[in-house]
Scaffold this active site. Structure first.
Site, short mmCIF file in Angstrom:
data_model
loop_
_atom_site.label_atom_id
_atom_site.label_comp_id
_atom_site.label_asym_id
_atom_site.label_seq_id
_atom_site.Cartn_x
_atom_site.Cartn_y
_atom_site.Cartn_z
N GLY A 286 0.81 -1.22 0.00
CA GLY A 286 0.00 0.00 0.00
C GLY A 286 0.84 1.26 0.00
O GLY A 286 0.52 2.24 -0.68
N THR A 287 1.93 1.24 0.74
CA THR A 287 2.79 2.43 0.84
C THR A 287 3.32 2.82 -0.54
O THR A 287 3.26 3.99 -0.93
CB THR A 287 3.95 2.15 1.81
OG1 THR A 287 3.39 1.89 3.10
CG2 THR A 287 4.91 3.32 1.90
N THR B 3 12.09 -7.08 -11.28
CA THR B 3 11.45 -8.38 -11.48
C THR B 3 10.31 -8.55 -10.48
O THR B 3 10.49 -8.32 -9.29
CB THR B 3 12.49 -9.50 -11.32
OG1 THR B 3 13.55 -9.24 -12.24
CG2 THR B 3 11.89 -10.87 -11.60
N CYS C 30 2.35 1.67 12.64
CA CYS C 30 3.57 2.49 12.66
C CYS C 30 3.67 3.26 13.96
O CYS C 30 4.74 3.44 14.50
CB CYS C 30 3.57 3.50 11.52
SG CYS C 30 2.63 3.03 10.12
N1 PLP Z 1 -2.96 2.79 3.90
C1 PLP Z 1 -3.68 2.35 4.95
C2 PLP Z 1 -5.05 2.93 5.19
C3 PLP Z 1 -3.16 1.37 5.80
O1 PLP Z 1 -3.89 0.94 6.84
C4 PLP Z 1 -1.86 0.86 5.53
C5 PLP Z 1 -1.25 -0.15 6.43
O2 PLP Z 1 -1.34 -0.07 7.65
C6 PLP Z 1 -1.17 1.34 4.42
C7 PLP Z 1 -1.74 2.30 3.63
C8 PLP Z 1 0.22 0.84 4.07
O3 PLP Z 1 0.16 -0.43 3.48
P1 PLP Z 1 1.46 -1.38 3.45
O4 PLP Z 1 1.62 -1.91 4.83
O5 PLP Z 1 1.12 -2.45 2.47
O6 PLP Z 1 2.59 -0.55 2.99
#
Ligand code: PLP
Length: 372
Positions: free
Chosen positions: A69-70, A235, A320
């Site tokens: 997600g990040t 990759t 986090c």
């Molecule tokens: N966005 C939201 C709303 C999330 O809850 C999180 C993860 O806690 C992320 C982004 C980040 O995702 P990832 O852990 O896959 O980088």
């Protein structure tokens, strides 16, 4: 052991584990190689992409696999803003986003001179489409809001925001990390241009996710080969991608029954807690997967530690900040930074893997701890 921290991450499903291991064992080829090993790997990649595209009702070519997600959030926000700054230097997001969104906008403001409006929740703790509308300017090029908040489970008015952006130049990015695999998400119907998702939130592997993008007008974060339609070199993590597609497919096939099951779990827990002295940190429509509560005068760090000692995992908020014991930026926006509630919030987050037995154990131990 009782795991009630599914908004931080979820255990992998059996189907996802099997799909991941199958690729690890049998398809080690590089999907970009032209020999049969590569072609077999490329087929797995193609099928995984198509599976996800069918679920979202989008074109497979519009999906980019990422490390989670990040990276998807960074790619959409930074990539779009930098590639389109000629059209305007104003960006909009909300103050309750995940740090992967908030810090990306801060970077664009501090290092690239963008003006960023961080829209705050209203007095009821809710982000409204109207507040986004008020923040819009002719030079706004991007609006980014989350689908559902990771700390409170609040669902944002995505459809309304998508509609109001229908006749504005701004692109619409949605961080759907907490919603994907839990509720139906169709970017095209919602007027979404970019959408981020992460496999480990829906019983897939960690370190893999995807970005849906209906435009090619965004810069890439990394430079290298031409993988992922030239948007994301390197990759591909084929085993994880295959595990993600299997997890999302399973989640999608059981979407309604899983949702109702989790909804019942949450209602049962609230029923079990009815004689406890707690308040809800709940604002507007909320995913049943998250219950954020506080006990007046009870420090959440101590409570969490004592629950952990008896094998129960809950959280105070996003993963986090949990380790760093920082107060929740989301609740701080709602209650004010000096509110005692910022030391009391406890997030209990469910998945369809939880049982009513889990909840009973949680409530019994909570009762003991609070009674001491
Ligand atoms: N966005 C939201 C709303 C999330 O809850 C999180 C993860 O806690 C992320 C982004 C980040 O995702 P990832 O852990 O896959 O980088």
């Amino acid at each position: 052991m009782v795991y009630l921290d599914n908004a931080a991450t979820t255990p992998m499903s059996q189907a996802s584990i099997e799909a991941t291991i199958n690729v690890m064992k049998n398809y080690f080829g590089n999907p970009s190689s032209i020999h049969s090993y590569g072609r077999d790997a490329a087929k797995i990649l193609r099928n995984s992409r198509q599976t996800i595209a069918n679920i979202l009702e989008v074109k497979a070519d519009d999906l980019i696999f990422t490390s989670g997600g990040t990276e998807a959030n960074n790619t959409a926000i930074r990539g779009y803003a930098l590639a389109n700054e000629g059209k305007g230097k104003h960006l909009i997001t909300t103050s309750i986003e995940h740090h992967s969104v908030l810090h990306t906008f801060e970077y664009l403001r501090d290092r690239h001179g963008f003006e960023v409006t961080f829209v705050s929740p209203n007095e009821g703790g809710v982000i409204t489409a109207d507040s986004i509308k008020k923040a819009l300017r002719p030079d706004t090029i991007l609006v980014s809001t989350m689908y559902a908040n990771n700390e409170t489970g609040s669902i944002l008015p995505i459809e309304e925001i998508g509609q109001l952006l229908g006749n504005h130049q701004a692109a619409f990015h949605v961080d759907a990390v907490q919603a994907m695999g839990k509720i139906p998400v169709f970017p095209k119907k919602l007027g979404i241009d970019f959408l981020s998702a992460s496999a480990h939130k829906f019983h897939g592997p960690k370190g893999v996710g995807f970005l849906y993008a209906d435009t090619n007008k965004f810069d890439k974060l990394l430079y290298g080969g031409d993988q992922e339609n030239s948007h994301r070199p390197g990759t591909e993590n084929l085993a994880a991608i295959s595990g993600m597609a299997a997890a999302l497919n399973e989640a999608n096939e059981n979407l309604e029954s899983n949702f109702n099951y989790v909804k019942d779990l949450k209602e049962d827990l609230l029923q079990e807690l009815k004689d406890f002295d707690f308040y809800l940190n709940q604002f507007g429509p909320t995913l049943p997967h998250v219950l954020n509560i506080g006990f007046e005068g009870i420090d959440h760090d101590l409570l969490l530690m004592r629950l952990d000692l008896v094998g129960i995992a809950v959280s105070t908020g996003s993963a986090c900040t949990a380790g760093a014991t920082l107060p929740s930026h989301v609740l701080s926006e709602i209650y004010g930074q000096n509110s005692p509630k910022l030391r009391e919030n406890v997030r209990i987050s469910f998945s369809e893997f939880n049982t009513s037995e889990d909840l009973k154990k949680f409530v019994q131990n909570l009762e003991k701890i609070l009674g001491d």
